[in-house]
Motif scaffolding. Structure first.
Motif, short mmCIF file in Angstrom:
data_model
loop_
_atom_site.label_atom_id
_atom_site.label_comp_id
_atom_site.label_asym_id
_atom_site.label_seq_id
_atom_site.Cartn_x
_atom_site.Cartn_y
_atom_site.Cartn_z
N PRO A 139 0.82 -1.21 0.00
CA PRO A 139 0.00 0.00 0.00
C PRO A 139 0.85 1.26 0.00
CG PRO A 139 0.02 -0.99 2.18
CD PRO A 139 0.72 -1.96 1.27
N ARG A 140 0.36 2.24 -0.70
CA ARG A 140 1.07 3.52 -0.76
C ARG A 140 1.21 4.11 0.64
NH1 ARG A 140 -0.58 8.04 -5.25
NH2 ARG A 140 1.39 9.18 -5.27
N PHE A 141 2.34 4.73 0.91
CA PHE A 141 2.66 5.37 2.19
C PHE A 141 2.88 4.36 3.31
CE2 PHE A 141 -0.28 8.60 0.16
CZ PHE A 141 0.76 9.38 -0.34
N LEU A 142 3.12 3.06 2.97
CA LEU A 142 3.40 2.06 4.00
C LEU A 142 4.58 2.48 4.86
CD1 LEU A 142 2.91 -0.78 5.21
CD2 LEU A 142 4.53 -1.66 3.50
N PHE A 143 5.58 3.12 4.23
CA PHE A 143 6.80 3.46 4.96
C PHE A 143 6.81 4.91 5.46
CE2 PHE A 143 8.48 0.35 1.66
CZ PHE A 143 8.29 -0.75 2.50
N ARG A 144 5.66 5.56 5.39
CA ARG A 144 5.59 6.96 5.85
C ARG A 144 5.87 7.03 7.35
NH1 ARG A 144 0.33 10.18 4.23
NH2 ARG A 144 -0.60 8.44 5.39
N GLY A 145 6.74 7.93 7.73
CA GLY A 145 7.08 8.11 9.14
C GLY A 145 8.22 7.23 9.61
N LEU A 146 8.72 6.33 8.75
CA LEU A 146 9.82 5.45 9.14
C LEU A 146 11.14 6.08 8.69
CD1 LEU A 146 8.29 1.96 8.20
CD2 LEU A 146 7.99 3.34 10.26
N GLU A 147 11.47 7.19 9.31
CA GLU A 147 12.61 7.99 8.86
C GLU A 147 13.95 7.37 9.22
OE1 GLU A 147 11.90 10.38 7.00
OE2 GLU A 147 9.75 10.54 7.41
N THR A 148 13.97 6.38 10.13
CA THR A 148 15.24 5.82 10.59
C THR A 148 15.63 4.55 9.83
OG1 THR A 148 14.03 4.63 12.32
CG2 THR A 148 14.97 6.77 12.90
N LEU A 149 14.83 4.13 8.85
CA LEU A 149 15.12 2.90 8.12
C LEU A 149 16.48 2.97 7.41
CD1 LEU A 149 11.82 1.75 6.36
CD2 LEU A 149 13.13 0.50 8.08
N THR A 150 17.25 1.89 7.57
CA THR A 150 18.53 1.79 6.85
C THR A 150 18.57 0.55 5.97
OG1 THR A 150 19.55 0.63 8.72
CG2 THR A 150 19.80 3.04 8.64
N HIS A 151 17.75 -0.48 6.29
CA HIS A 151 17.74 -1.71 5.51
C HIS A 151 16.30 -2.19 5.34
CE1 HIS A 151 21.86 -1.60 7.09
NE2 HIS A 151 22.20 -2.35 6.05
N VAL A 152 15.92 -2.48 4.07
CA VAL A 152 14.61 -3.02 3.77
C VAL A 152 14.81 -4.22 2.83
CG1 VAL A 152 12.35 -2.61 2.73
CG2 VAL A 152 13.49 -0.78 4.01
N ASP A 153 14.18 -5.33 3.15
CA ASP A 153 14.32 -6.55 2.33
C ASP A 153 12.94 -6.97 1.82
OD1 ASP A 153 15.06 -8.84 1.09
OD2 ASP A 153 16.08 -9.74 2.83
N LEU A 154 12.76 -6.92 0.49
CA LEU A 154 11.51 -7.32 -0.13
C LEU A 154 11.69 -8.53 -1.04
CD1 LEU A 154 10.25 -3.75 -1.17
CD2 LEU A 154 9.61 -5.05 0.87
#
Length: 538
Positions: free
Chosen positions: A141-156
């Protein structure tokens, strides 16, 4: 064991190093192994009531957890790491991880997840590592990562995505986020199958659409409609022959609708052509049987009044009127459809507009179109007796240049520009209306579109969208959208309901940031449609 599992064991070892095992406050479920700050569970634990609120890491492997509802971990506010592996739940609801403001590592891997709610990750303001690898995700979904400003690693990785407009936001996010992203592959469409998301170009996605929906009806029928601006305020004028008037409409900011502002008496009117010159407003009312008039408004706050009768012996049966500028002066050209009259060029001279040139006598002209080709003014006249004839401005007058081949029985012509080229829409009542392109010396056939009682095939540039509307007396009027990469008109939609009854002209206007299309109909009321933009990636 995956990288997340290894990381989990390292974290557990670090947390328990040098510390004798003891269950956390409260009991440790039989299916779990617990240390001071960690729990690793396999089976069907009782979540999360069984664990201490000071628990730092929790791993759930092949458990009986069937769903993640909102607030599932509110009693574990200290969690830093949370891992789900090989579980059977398929949906993650909004606010599933609410209260986990300290969570840094979230691994949801090798599960059966097919969908995630758009606010599922809301509140995870400390999250640095997120893995959604090896699930059944087809889209996010769009904006799923909104507000997750500290993310450094994402695995999809390990997900088979539907690479349509729904994935566009993810591609755009990946290109801007300051994080390492492991991407999945496309399952569809077939042209993109097995391609990694990171190799897709967001610019190739066409995810914006437009549609026209009905907005308002103006009661009386009309033959023509023109939009214009006076003193910075947009207006519309309708030529209403049965009501015997030119009706000027303006926008009512209170009611948020169009309303009449002023009407000009004009029996048997076929065209009302406006012209703003400084603070002055002129309206040419082309009328049958030698009654064409020029109306003028000297300045703001004053009403329009008739000031001049225009070429009564030449303009006997006008069918169209157009505005053009020649040598820095405004002129009108009026196409006359009678055998005894003639199409006439009227240019400003002092306070009025007077005949400058008679054109195309005896040919019963039905339409005039002013355009610029090769940097010079041109005029295209369509008539009932021959193919459209192209004139060019030379030596202070229009001279015949050529006619258009393969264009018999053309009622009207309208042009538009796109990508540096000039295109021409030619209206045929029955048969095929045509689209042609200027090649530097001649208009050449580009496209044919079936006509069923068409009197108008009109291009309109509305914001950044080049449209063309093919009216019909016997079927729904068709709206086409010009596709620059193809160089063709593509069908967009039918206009209606309500259906247009014998449409004769179209015009557009922008009011308060909203875009409207006016459709003047000869045998029915004028209809107003509003243009809406649709984001297909939402």
């Amino acid at each position: 064991m995956g990288g997340a599992g290894i990381l989990l064991l390292l974290l557990l070892a670090e947390a328990g190093a040098g510390v004798a095992w003891r269950p956390p406050k409260g009991k440790c479920p039989l299916s779990c192994s617990c240390s001071k700050d960690s729990a690793l569970c396999e089976g069907s634990p009782d979540l999360p009531e069984s664990f201490s609120p000071t628990l730092l890491s929790l791993s759930l492997v092949r458990t009986g957890v069937t769903q993640l509802k909102a607030g599932s971990f509110l009693r574990l506010p200290s969690l830093h790491l949370l891992l789900f592996t090989s579980n059977s739940f398929s949906v993650i609801e909004d606010d599933a991880f609410a209260g986990l403001s300290h969570l840094q590592y979230l691994f949801i891997e090798d599960n059966e997840i097919g969908s995630i709610s758009k606010n599922a990750l809301r509140g995870l303001r400390s999250l640095t590592h997120l893995s959604l690898a090896n699930n059944h995700l087809e889209t996010l979904p769009r904006f799923l990562f909104r507000g997750l400003e500290t993310l450094t690693h994402v695995d999809l990785r390990g997900n088979q995505f539907q690479c349509d407009c729904r994935v566009l936001w993810l591609l755009q996010w990946m290109s801007t986020v300051n994080a390492s992203v492991g991407t999945g592959a496309c399952a569809s469409p077939s042209t993109l199958a097995h391609m990694q998301l990171r190799h897709l170009d967001p610019k190739t996605f066409k995810c914006r659409a437009i549609e026209l929906s009905w907005f308002q009806t103006v009661g009386e029928s009309a033959l023509g409609v023109e939009s214009f601006s006076y003193q910075g305020e947009p207006h519309v004028v309708l030529a209403q022959p049965f009501a015997g008037r030119c009706l000027i409409l303006t926008w009512d900011y209170g009611l948020q609708r169009f309303r009449p502002e002023e009407e000009l008496s004009a029996p048997s009117v076929v065209s009302c052509k406006p012209l703003e010159l400084g603070q002055r407003l002129f309206v040419l009312a082309a009328r049958l049987w030698g009654g064409s008039q020029l109306w003028a408004r000297p300045g703001p706050g004053l009403r329009l009044a008739p000031t001049q009768t225009l070429a009564p012996r030449r303009l006997l049966r006008p069918n169209d009127a157009e505005l053009l500028w020649l040598d820095g002066q405004p002129c009108f050209v009026v196409a006359d459809a009678s055998k005894a009259g003639s199409t006439t060029l009227l240019c400003r001279d002092g306070p009025g507009f007077y005949p400058r040139q008679s054109l195309h006598a005896w040919h019963r002209d039905t339409d005039a179109e002013a355009l610029e080709l090769d940097g010079r003014p041109h005029l295209l006249l369509a008539s009932a007796s021959q193919r459209p004839v192209l004139f060019h401005w030379f030596g202070g007058r229009f001279e015949r240049r050529t006619d258009i081949p393969e264009a018999e029985d053309v009622y009207a012509t309208r042009h538009f520009r796109a990508g540096g080229d000039v295109f021409l829409c030619l209206t045929r009542y029955i048969g095929d209306s045509m689209v042609m392109r200027w090649d530097g010396s001649m208009f050449r056939l580009l496209q044919q579109l079936p006509s069923r009682g068409a009197h108008v095939f009109q291009p309109l540039l509305i914001a950044r969208d080049q449209l063309a509307i093919l009216g019909s007396d016997f079927a729904f009027s068709q709206v086409f959208h010009f596709e620059p990469d193809k160089g063709f008109l593509e069908p967009l939609q039918e206009l209606g309901p309500p259906a247009l009854v014998a449409p004769r002209a179209f015009a557009h206007i922008t009011m308060s940031g909203r875009r409207f299309l006016f459709a003047a109909c000869f045998k029915g009321p004028t209809q107003i449609y509003q243009l809406h933009e649709l984001d297909l990636s939402a």
